[in-house]
Design a protein around this motif. Sequence first.
Motif, PDB file in Angstrom:
ATOM      1  N   SER A 131       0.857  -1.188   0.000  1.00  0.00           N
ATOM      2  CA  SER A 131       0.000   0.000   0.000  1.00  0.00           C
ATOM      3  C   SER A 131       0.892   1.237   0.000  1.00  0.00           C
ATOM      4  CB  SER A 131      -0.903   0.000   1.231  1.00  0.00           C
ATOM      5  OG  SER A 131      -0.122   0.216   2.397  1.00  0.00           O
ATOM      6  N   GLU A 132       0.299   2.412  -0.151  1.00  0.00           N
ATOM      7  CA  GLU A 132       1.076   3.657  -0.124  1.00  0.00           C
ATOM      8  C   GLU A 132       1.795   3.810   1.211  1.00  0.00           C
ATOM      9  OE1 GLU A 132      -0.836   7.243  -1.409  1.00  0.00           O
ATOM     10  OE2 GLU A 132      -1.852   6.199  -3.041  1.00  0.00           O
ATOM     11  N   GLY A 137       3.045   1.346   2.819  1.00  0.00           N
ATOM     12  CA  GLY A 137       4.057   0.302   2.906  1.00  0.00           C
ATOM     13  C   GLY A 137       3.573  -1.021   3.467  1.00  0.00           C
ATOM     14  N   TYR A 138       2.275  -1.138   3.719  1.00  0.00           N
ATOM     15  CA  TYR A 138       1.731  -2.380   4.261  1.00  0.00           C
ATOM     16  C   TYR A 138       1.521  -3.401   3.146  1.00  0.00           C
ATOM     17  CZ  TYR A 138       0.808   0.233   8.513  1.00  0.00           C
ATOM     18  OH  TYR A 138       0.946   0.985   9.649  1.00  0.00           O
ATOM     19  N   ARG A 139       1.809  -4.650   3.469  1.00  0.00           N
ATOM     20  CA  ARG A 139       1.575  -5.728   2.508  1.00  0.00           C
ATOM     21  C   ARG A 139       0.075  -5.871   2.261  1.00  0.00           C
ATOM     22  NH1 ARG A 139       5.970  -7.622   5.614  1.00  0.00           N
ATOM     23  NH2 ARG A 139       7.596  -8.653   4.413  1.00  0.00           N
ATOM     24  N   GLN A 140      -0.272  -6.120   1.000  1.00  0.00           N
ATOM     25  CA  GLN A 140      -1.658  -6.317   0.611  1.00  0.00           C
ATOM     26  C   GLN A 140      -1.760  -7.642  -0.160  1.00  0.00           C
ATOM     27  OE1 GLN A 140      -4.365  -4.041   1.321  1.00  0.00           O
ATOM     28  NE2 GLN A 140      -2.719  -3.499   2.753  1.00  0.00           N
ATOM     29  N   TYR A 141      -2.704  -8.469   0.230  1.00  0.00           N
ATOM     30  CA  TYR A 141      -2.861  -9.792  -0.373  1.00  0.00           C
ATOM     31  C   TYR A 141      -4.231  -9.892  -1.041  1.00  0.00           C
ATOM     32  CZ  TYR A 141       1.194 -10.780   2.460  1.00  0.00           C
ATOM     33  OH  TYR A 141       2.442 -10.744   3.006  1.00  0.00           O
TER      34      TYR A 141
END
Length: 132
Positions: free
Chosen positions: A32-33, A35-39
């Motif tokens: 994400s913008e 910096g979080y992982r997105q699955y």
Amino acid sequence: MNIGEAARLSGLSAKMIRHYEQIKLLKPAVRSEAGYRQYDAQNITVLKFIRQARVLGFSIAQIDELLSLWQDPARSSRAVKQVAQQHLAAVEHKMQELAAMQATLQNMISACSGDEDSHCAILEQLSQQSEA
């Protein structure tokens, strides 16, 4: 979805998901913008595949091979079967080793009186085996 939700849906811990990404068993997640992982659903399907293969005791290298075969529509089932047969042979060998360990332990325990006497057949047998 975030890593916590991916972990919940796949039955894996967030730590294991990050580990599988690090060792390149799982493609790196989109970020994400912030910096979080997105699955997505496809990631969850792959994570469930990995989890099931681990439950069956496949090694990381074998899982990597199985994932490659799974994602290759031109694969032959022969190649997949060969990986599974090799793993089964290793499992059967390990079971034989465990059965031998079980028999040895049962014999050692049977030979021990388990009373207040200081003589211990288990320790005696262990010391004899270490000298061999």
